[in-house]
Design a protein around this motif. Structure first.
Motif, PDB file in Angstrom:
ATOM      1  N   ALA A 118      -9.202  -4.473  -1.361  1.00  9.96           N
ATOM      2  CA  ALA A 118      -8.514  -3.194  -1.558  1.00  9.96           C
ATOM      3  C   ALA A 118      -7.173  -3.411  -2.242  1.00  9.96           C
ATOM      4  O   ALA A 118      -6.762  -2.637  -3.109  1.00  9.96           O
ATOM      5  CB  ALA A 118      -8.323  -2.487  -0.212  1.00  9.96           C
ATOM      6  N   SER A 160      -6.148  -1.937  -5.757  1.00 14.05           N
ATOM      7  CA  SER A 160      -4.963  -1.083  -5.874  1.00 14.05           C
ATOM      8  C   SER A 160      -4.038  -1.607  -6.966  1.00 14.05           C
ATOM      9  O   SER A 160      -3.366  -0.829  -7.651  1.00 14.05           O
ATOM     10  CB  SER A 160      -4.224  -1.014  -4.533  1.00 14.05           C
ATOM     11  N   TRP A 161      -4.017  -2.917  -7.124  1.00  7.82           N
ATOM     12  CA  TRP A 161      -3.244  -3.533  -8.214  1.00  7.82           C
ATOM     13  C   TRP A 161      -3.828  -3.122  -9.559  1.00  7.82           C
ATOM     14  O   TRP A 161      -3.091  -2.742 -10.487  1.00  7.82           O
ATOM     15  CB  TRP A 161      -3.267  -5.045  -8.021  1.00  7.82           C
ATOM     16  N   LYS A 188      -5.639  -0.458 -10.093  1.00  6.32           N
ATOM     17  CA  LYS A 188      -5.374   0.979 -10.192  1.00  6.32           C
ATOM     18  C   LYS A 188      -3.962   1.240 -10.701  1.00  6.32           C
ATOM     19  O   LYS A 188      -3.750   2.084 -11.581  1.00  6.32           O
ATOM     20  CB  LYS A 188      -5.576   1.628  -8.818  1.00  6.32           C
ATOM     21  N   GLU A 189      -2.991   0.503 -10.165  1.00  2.41           N
ATOM     22  CA  GLU A 189      -1.604   0.703 -10.585  1.00  2.41           C
ATOM     23  C   GLU A 189      -1.420   0.319 -12.048  1.00  2.41           C
ATOM     24  O   GLU A 189      -0.715   1.007 -12.792  1.00  2.41           O
ATOM     25  CB  GLU A 189      -0.673  -0.113  -9.706  1.00  2.41           C
ATOM     26  N   ARG A 209       2.265   2.001  -3.393  1.00  7.04           N
ATOM     27  CA  ARG A 209       1.227   2.453  -4.317  1.00  7.04           C
ATOM     28  C   ARG A 209       0.606   3.775  -3.869  1.00  7.04           C
ATOM     29  O   ARG A 209      -0.456   4.158  -4.340  1.00  7.04           O
ATOM     30  CB  ARG A 209       0.146   1.374  -4.447  1.00  7.04           C
ATOM     31  N   LEU A 257      -0.811   4.682  -1.012  1.00  3.17           N
ATOM     32  CA  LEU A 257      -2.094   4.531  -0.319  1.00  3.17           C
ATOM     33  C   LEU A 257      -1.816   4.352   1.177  1.00  3.17           C
ATOM     34  O   LEU A 257      -2.051   3.283   1.746  1.00  3.17           O
ATOM     35  CB  LEU A 257      -2.869   3.331  -0.874  1.00  3.17           C
ATOM     36  N   PHE A 287       0.819  -1.212   0.000  1.00  4.98           N
ATOM     37  CA  PHE A 287       0.000   0.000   0.000  1.00  4.98           C
ATOM     38  C   PHE A 287       0.855   1.265   0.000  1.00  4.98           C
ATOM     39  O   PHE A 287       0.507   2.242  -0.666  1.00  4.98           O
ATOM     40  CB  PHE A 287      -0.940  -0.011   1.210  1.00  4.98           C
TER      41      PHE A 287
END
Length: 342
Positions: free
Chosen positions: A190, A194-195, A197-198, A142, A144, A139
């Motif tokens: 999440a 987030s993966w 999103k990246e 990334r 976050l 996190f």
């Protein structure tokens, strides 16, 4: 099923099986809950079977989480070499077998031993140590941080639940189990998002999609911040990168030459050249430093690779002369380049 769907649509193409192992770990909690309901009104004789089956699913849950860790992109330095080691399955598999066999023995013989009951707890503690560090690193890398802190809090709550399990405190254990299991499931989702999103944010746009805005901000201290804003990256708004005065001047020279002249070429100084001619770029290392500064500002230091980020961004921004004349130019359309008054 939701995590498996994410894997099917995205991870399968990249041959990334991390979401599969996390989905299986959650499935173990489902089976553990099913055992709890099945033996809800059971007699004392069925208690060892109930506890044994719950221990088995707890061990499997921990094993699947540990098997997912090598697929994480970001791993903390103290554990990266160990987790990525080819012997990792044996490192986590041997303790799993040593914990599983006594548990199965307890189920079939119907006997209960406190030491055996604690084996899945010890294995879970091992899992939590690795999981906590890996979730935090994932996190934070990334960008976050709130999810990173939430991951640490969840791991601490899970640790408390394991302590209550050792103490055989049923009421508090039920409460903390309800909290940490739902929280970890939420964190796994999440993490998966987030993966995604990246993956979206690190897609390098095409030349016609990318826009550059040059800006110099004067600070009250008398110094200036030299910024370049890049527009056109998917999944994100404008991305502003701060450059050193020298790198900002170099990139701005590319832009000005592109706007003012017809062709817009800059010439790179040849190696071992001692003549009096002035060249726009002293050597290829200047371009390399410029690209690295842009990538560090866009994705974070060490969060980019040459094949997926450096080369695509360079190909988007710049064009080399076909005649190998050591000439290079910014290939963005003129309407995509803006220079504020400085």
């Amino acid at each position: 099923m939701a995590l498996m769907s994410i894997w099917y649509h995205i991870g399968k193409k990249q041959k990334d099986f991390g979401p599969v192992w996390l989905a299986l770990s959650i499935l173990c909690w489902a089976f553990s809950g099913l055992v709890e309901v099945t033996y809800l009104d059971g007699n004392e004789a069925s208690y060892p079977v109930k506890e044994g089956l719950r221990s088995v699913f707890s061990l499997l849950n921990s094993l699947f989480i540990l098997l997912a860790l090598p697929w994480f992109k970001y791993l903390p330095k103290p554990f990266a070499g160990l987790i990525k080691n080819k012997f990792w399955p044996y490192i986590i598999g041997i303790p799993f077998v040593f914990a599983l066999l006594p548990t199965l023995h307890k189920i079939f013989l119907g006997r209960s031993a406190s030491a055996i009951n604690e084996l899945d707890v010890y294995y879970a503690l091992l899992t939590l140590i690795f999981l906590g560090f890996v979730l935090w690193e994932s996190f934070i890398k990334r960008r976050l941080p709130l999810l990173g802190f939430l991951a640490i809090i969840t791991v601490l709550i899970t640790l408390i639940a394991q302590v209550y399990k050792l103490m055989d405190n049923t009421i508090n254990l039920l409460l903390f189990s309800a909290i940490f299991k739902t929280s970890l499931i939420m964190l796994f989702f999440a993490l998966a998002l987030s993966w995604v999103k990246e993956l979206t944010e690190t897609v390098i746009p095409e030349t016609y999609q990318l826009k550059l805005l040059f800006r110099k901000r004067n600070k009250s201290s008398g110094t200036s911040n030299y910024e370049v804003t890049l527009k056109g990256f998917p999944g994100h708004g404008d991305r502003t990168v701060q450059l050193t005065p020298a790198l900002h001047r170099l990139l701005k020279t590319f832009a000005e030459r592109r706007l003012v002249t017809t062709e817009g070429w800059l010439e790179i100084k040849p190696k071992n050249f001692d003549g009096a001619k002035n060249y726009d770029i002293n050597d290829h290392n200047e371009l390399k430093r410029l690209m690295e500064a842009l990538l560090n500002g866009l994705f974070g230091k060490k969060n980019w690779t040459k094949n997926k980020h450096f080369t695509p961004l360079k190909n988007t921004l710049f064009e080399m002369s076909e005649n190998r004349e050591r000439k290079i130019r910014l290939q963005l359309p003129k309407e995509n380049i803006h220079i504020e008054n400085e």
